[in-house]
Write an enzyme that holds these catalytic residues in place. Sequence first.
Site, mmCIF file in Angstrom:
data_model
loop_
_atom_site.group_PDB
_atom_site.id
_atom_site.type_symbol
_atom_site.label_atom_id
_atom_site.label_comp_id
_atom_site.label_asym_id
_atom_site.label_seq_id
_atom_site.Cartn_x
_atom_site.Cartn_y
_atom_site.Cartn_z
ATOM 1 N N TYR A 1 1.242 -1.474 0.558
ATOM 2 C CA TYR A 1 0.178 0.047 0.119
ATOM 3 C C TYR A 1 1.208 1.510 0.591
ATOM 4 O O TYR A 1 2.116 1.398 0.597
ATOM 5 C CB TYR A 1 -0.811 -0.095 1.311
ATOM 6 C CG TYR A 1 -1.888 0.109 1.132
ATOM 7 C CD1 TYR A 1 -2.837 1.248 0.092
ATOM 8 C CD2 TYR A 1 -2.878 -1.755 0.807
ATOM 9 C CE1 TYR A 1 -4.231 1.090 -0.018
ATOM 10 C CE2 TYR A 1 -4.845 -1.263 0.435
ATOM 11 C CZ TYR A 1 -5.034 -0.495 0.119
ATOM 12 O OH TYR A 1 -6.732 0.243 -0.689
ATOM 13 N N GLU B 1 -0.694 4.521 -0.390
ATOM 14 C CA GLU B 1 -1.291 6.053 -0.754
ATOM 15 C C GLU B 1 -0.399 7.437 -0.948
ATOM 16 O O GLU B 1 0.681 6.770 0.265
ATOM 17 C CB GLU B 1 -2.109 5.938 -0.213
ATOM 18 C CG GLU B 1 -3.578 5.299 -0.065
ATOM 19 C CD GLU B 1 -4.632 5.961 0.662
ATOM 20 O OE1 GLU B 1 -5.028 6.029 1.848
ATOM 21 O OE2 GLU B 1 -6.037 4.825 0.419
ATOM 22 N N ARG C 1 -2.083 -2.620 -18.658
ATOM 23 C CA ARG C 1 -3.222 -2.064 -18.738
ATOM 24 C C ARG C 1 -2.783 -0.346 -17.660
ATOM 25 O O ARG C 1 -2.199 -0.727 -16.154
ATOM 26 C CB ARG C 1 -3.981 -2.131 -18.533
ATOM 27 C CG ARG C 1 -4.045 -3.630 -19.092
ATOM 28 C CD ARG C 1 -6.485 -3.956 -18.756
ATOM 29 N NE ARG C 1 -7.008 -3.639 -19.511
ATOM 30 C CZ ARG C 1 -6.782 -3.564 -20.983
ATOM 31 N NH1 ARG C 1 -6.167 -4.767 -21.250
ATOM 32 N NH2 ARG C 1 -7.556 -3.302 -21.830
ATOM 33 N N LYS D 1 -1.930 0.668 -24.600
ATOM 34 C CA LYS D 1 -2.849 -0.295 -26.581
ATOM 35 C C LYS D 1 -0.812 0.196 -26.832
ATOM 36 O O LYS D 1 -0.517 -0.478 -26.840
ATOM 37 C CB LYS D 1 -3.681 1.160 -26.568
ATOM 38 C CG LYS D 1 -5.001 1.165 -26.062
ATOM 39 C CD LYS D 1 -6.206 2.173 -26.240
ATOM 40 C CE LYS D 1 -6.820 1.892 -25.511
ATOM 41 N NZ LYS D 1 -8.128 2.925 -25.391
ATOM 42 N N ASP E 1 -5.148 13.279 -25.583
ATOM 43 C CA ASP E 1 -6.150 12.360 -25.145
ATOM 44 C C ASP E 1 -5.375 11.446 -26.042
ATOM 45 O O ASP E 1 -6.041 11.344 -27.054
ATOM 46 C CB ASP E 1 -7.387 11.972 -24.437
ATOM 47 C CG ASP E 1 -7.563 10.364 -24.282
ATOM 48 O OD1 ASP E 1 -6.578 9.360 -24.384
ATOM 49 O OD2 ASP E 1 -8.523 10.454 -23.941
ATOM 50 N N THR F 1 -3.080 5.967 -22.358
ATOM 51 C CA THR F 1 -3.480 4.963 -21.588
ATOM 52 C C THR F 1 -1.922 4.091 -22.211
ATOM 53 O O THR F 1 -1.531 4.707 -22.887
ATOM 54 C CB THR F 1 -4.284 3.839 -22.112
ATOM 55 O OG1 THR F 1 -4.012 3.541 -23.260
ATOM 56 C CG2 THR F 1 -6.000 4.270 -22.412
HETATM 57 C C1 LIG Z 1 -8.565 3.840 -24.407
HETATM 58 C C2 LIG Z 1 -9.560 4.769 -24.683
HETATM 59 C C3 LIG Z 1 -9.355 5.776 -23.532
HETATM 60 C C4 LIG Z 1 -9.736 5.056 -21.853
HETATM 61 O O1 LIG Z 1 -8.927 3.622 -21.567
HETATM 62 P P1 LIG Z 1 -9.367 3.145 -20.497
HETATM 63 O O2 LIG Z 1 -7.899 2.135 -20.351
HETATM 64 O O3 LIG Z 1 -10.421 1.795 -20.886
HETATM 65 O O4 LIG Z 1 -10.340 3.609 -19.832
HETATM 66 C C5 LIG Z 1 -9.519 6.828 -23.137
HETATM 67 N N1 LIG Z 1 -8.776 7.862 -24.171
HETATM 68 C C6 LIG Z 1 -9.424 7.031 -25.580
HETATM 69 C C7 LIG Z 1 -9.834 8.004 -26.555
HETATM 70 C C8 LIG Z 1 -9.396 6.059 -24.995
HETATM 71 O O5 LIG Z 1 -8.992 5.275 -27.048
#
Ligand SMILES: *Cc1c(COP(=O)(O)O)cnc(C)c1O
Length: 446
Positions: free
Chosen positions: A53, A55, A233, A227, A198, A224
């Site tokens: 933990y 925090e 993740r 991807k 994003d 993220t």
């Molecule tokens: C995948 C994605 C997210 C969210 O990611 P999660 O890990 O699924 O919560 C946010 N913004 C964009 C543009 C995405 O493609």
Amino acid sequence: MNLSHIQSEDLDLYALIKKEAERQKEGLELIPSENYTSPAVMESMGSILTNKYSEGYAKKRYYGGNEFIDNIELLAIERAKNLFGVPHANVQPYSGSPANLAIYMATCQPGDVVLGLNLTDGGHLTHGWKVSATGIFYKTYGYHSKPDGRVDFDEVRKLAKEHKPKLIWCGATAYMYEIEYEQFAEIADSVGAFLAADIAHVAGLIAAGAHKSPANFAHIITTTTHKTLRGPRGGMIMATHKGLEKDPELGDKMDKAVFPGLQGGPHDHQTGAIAIALKEAATEEFKKYGHQIVKNAKALAESLKNNGIKLVGNGTENHLLLLDLVPVYGPGGGAFGSEVLELAGMTANKNTIPGEPGSPFYPSGVRMGTPALTTRGMKEKEMEKVGKWIASAIMEAKDYQLPGVKEDRSPYLSKFKKEIKGNETLKKIREEIKQFTKDFPVPGIE
Ligand SMILES: *Cc1c(COP(=O)(O)O)cnc(C)c1O
């Protein structure tokens, strides 16, 4: 993948993981938001770091025993800052969605105005869609894309002038162009809004230098890590130099929004894995990987077009393709496409297309991409083959069309699924793909 302890403790779970590994290995993974992460990343995810933990932030924790955890988190932060050229990074968000929510918390009060790309035009839920917390607690307006899939910047400008947003999102989840950071920045700056980029889908392309970085244009970057970046993740948020000039406390506000605003203890095993992924993403090998993803996507686009498939935008500038299946199935037939692909051993998802003539639940397109196949070592030559398989699978269902009457749709789809299950061509493709994939190993799966 060592599962020896699971095997001796829990045969039920063991059997399921083995099945999933087989699925990941024997099929073609075309979902553009998925990837195969490295064995080193998986080792951290399965390590004793999950026991702790912590925090708070490094040197300011609410629990003892964080001497080494502090250094792990600082390592990940340092690598994120170097890789993306930013002065502030937070690696604690559990995933992309909480990362984005933290940006609303850091820059807005509930009810403040926010602009984002409309979900059915390729935007993400967290860019203000009505059922997302972001659309419920903030006053959000969606901008749209034009028929070629490109964002309608006249509309973005008009919405910005009219509604004076605090925050503007750019970036998307189904967009085939390089994100137009300059144009967004000019609009955001003209109304004094924060611009958040994003880059969840394209972070790996940016890290590899295959795409331009938003660091000089946006105030905030979110992503993220699982991807194209090919990590565990997870999520990250960053403040750029431009962001800290606009608000010197931006980094502090973002940190407070993540903890204690939204989350409790960080997932330290995930933080360790992010640190590794960021190290990997800084290598020459990853540069090649990022460029190859784009080359493969372009090659796949060519192959699909040569085999009679229409693409939104007529191609791609990144890792992703959006198939417009209206010419094959009529409006709303995306589900026929994703179903035949699945039966043929390829995973992709149904998706809305610009000006969607179906509905979000019955969309007319299929979205796919090349990050995962590229990780397996496939190149342009293989993409030509994959394009042929995709096109012939899709054509197997060309005699189906979604009924116009709403009530008839679900029974029609069930009937379709039953009938198409025994299709011999699809079975044959599945078998061919199973043989083909043997030459392209998946990291961590024997
Ligand atoms: C995948 C994605 C997210 C969210 O990611 P999660 O890990 O699924 O919560 C946010 N913004 C964009 C543009 C995405 O493609």
